[in-house]
Design a protein around this motif. Sequence first.
Motif, PDB file in Angstrom:
ATOM      1  N   SER A  38      81.428  97.671  14.118  1.00 24.61           N
ATOM      2  CA  SER A  38      82.667  96.935  14.329  1.00 24.61           C
ATOM      3  C   SER A  38      83.703  97.412  13.327  1.00 24.61           C
ATOM      4  CB  SER A  38      82.416  95.436  14.150  1.00 24.61           C
ATOM      5  OG  SER A  38      83.612  94.714  14.289  1.00 24.61           O
ATOM      6  N   GLU A  40      87.756  96.889  12.141  1.00 23.83           N
ATOM      7  CA  GLU A  40      88.992  96.113  12.205  1.00 23.83           C
ATOM      8  C   GLU A  40      90.083  96.920  11.518  1.00 23.83           C
ATOM      9  OE1 GLU A  40      88.530  92.145  10.726  1.00 23.83           O
ATOM     10  OE2 GLU A  40      86.837  91.749  12.063  1.00 23.83           O
ATOM     11  N   ALA A  74      78.648  91.797  19.816  1.00 15.95           N
ATOM     12  CA  ALA A  74      79.911  92.469  20.131  1.00 15.95           C
ATOM     13  C   ALA A  74      80.985  91.472  20.554  1.00 15.95           C
ATOM     14  CB  ALA A  74      79.692  93.525  21.216  1.00 15.95           C
ATOM     15  N   GLN A  77      83.010  89.998  17.657  1.00 20.67           N
ATOM     16  CA  GLN A  77      83.797  90.888  16.806  1.00 20.67           C
ATOM     17  C   GLN A  77      85.272  90.836  17.209  1.00 20.67           C
ATOM     18  OE1 GLN A  77      81.916  92.075  14.226  1.00 20.67           O
ATOM     19  NE2 GLN A  77      80.472  90.825  15.378  1.00 20.67           N
ATOM     20  N   ASP A  80      87.510  96.757  17.130  1.00 21.67           N
ATOM     21  CA  ASP A  80      86.905  97.706  18.061  1.00 21.67           C
ATOM     22  C   ASP A  80      85.415  97.797  17.791  1.00 21.67           C
ATOM     23  OD1 ASP A  80      89.401  98.407  19.108  1.00 21.67           O
ATOM     24  OD2 ASP A  80      89.704  99.908  17.544  1.00 21.67           O
ATOM     25  N   THR A  81      84.611  97.913  18.830  1.00 22.89           N
ATOM     26  CA  THR A  81      83.179  98.097  18.679  1.00 22.89           C
ATOM     27  C   THR A  81      82.814  99.473  19.201  1.00 22.89           C
ATOM     28  OG1 THR A  81      82.777  95.723  18.942  1.00 22.89           O
ATOM     29  CG2 THR A  81      80.896  97.184  19.264  1.00 22.89           C
TER      30      THR A  81
END
Length: 86
Positions: A38, A40, A74, A77, A80-81
């Motif tokens: 993950s 950010e 996911a 989060q 972006d994963t």
Amino acid sequence: MAMMDVRDRIEQAPACEVIRLTDPEKAIYTGAGWRLASFERGVLVGLFYPVDVERAGSDRETATRALDAAVAWAARQDGDTWLYSV
């Protein structure tokens, strides 16, 4: 501070493409293998390790349990994963 784009950090390693990690991010990522990562604002903030999911009765049940846990992780989060392997 400008947001980093994870795609700009991908480089070719001998075996495959990898995301180049900063020193603080290297403290988060340990070991080798597949992870969900993950990011950010382009910074690694968390990892999901599928092998940490407790084994079930069969390989199929274990895989289903790991997939369900990955999807749930996911979904929590904010950034972006990415699927990541080293």
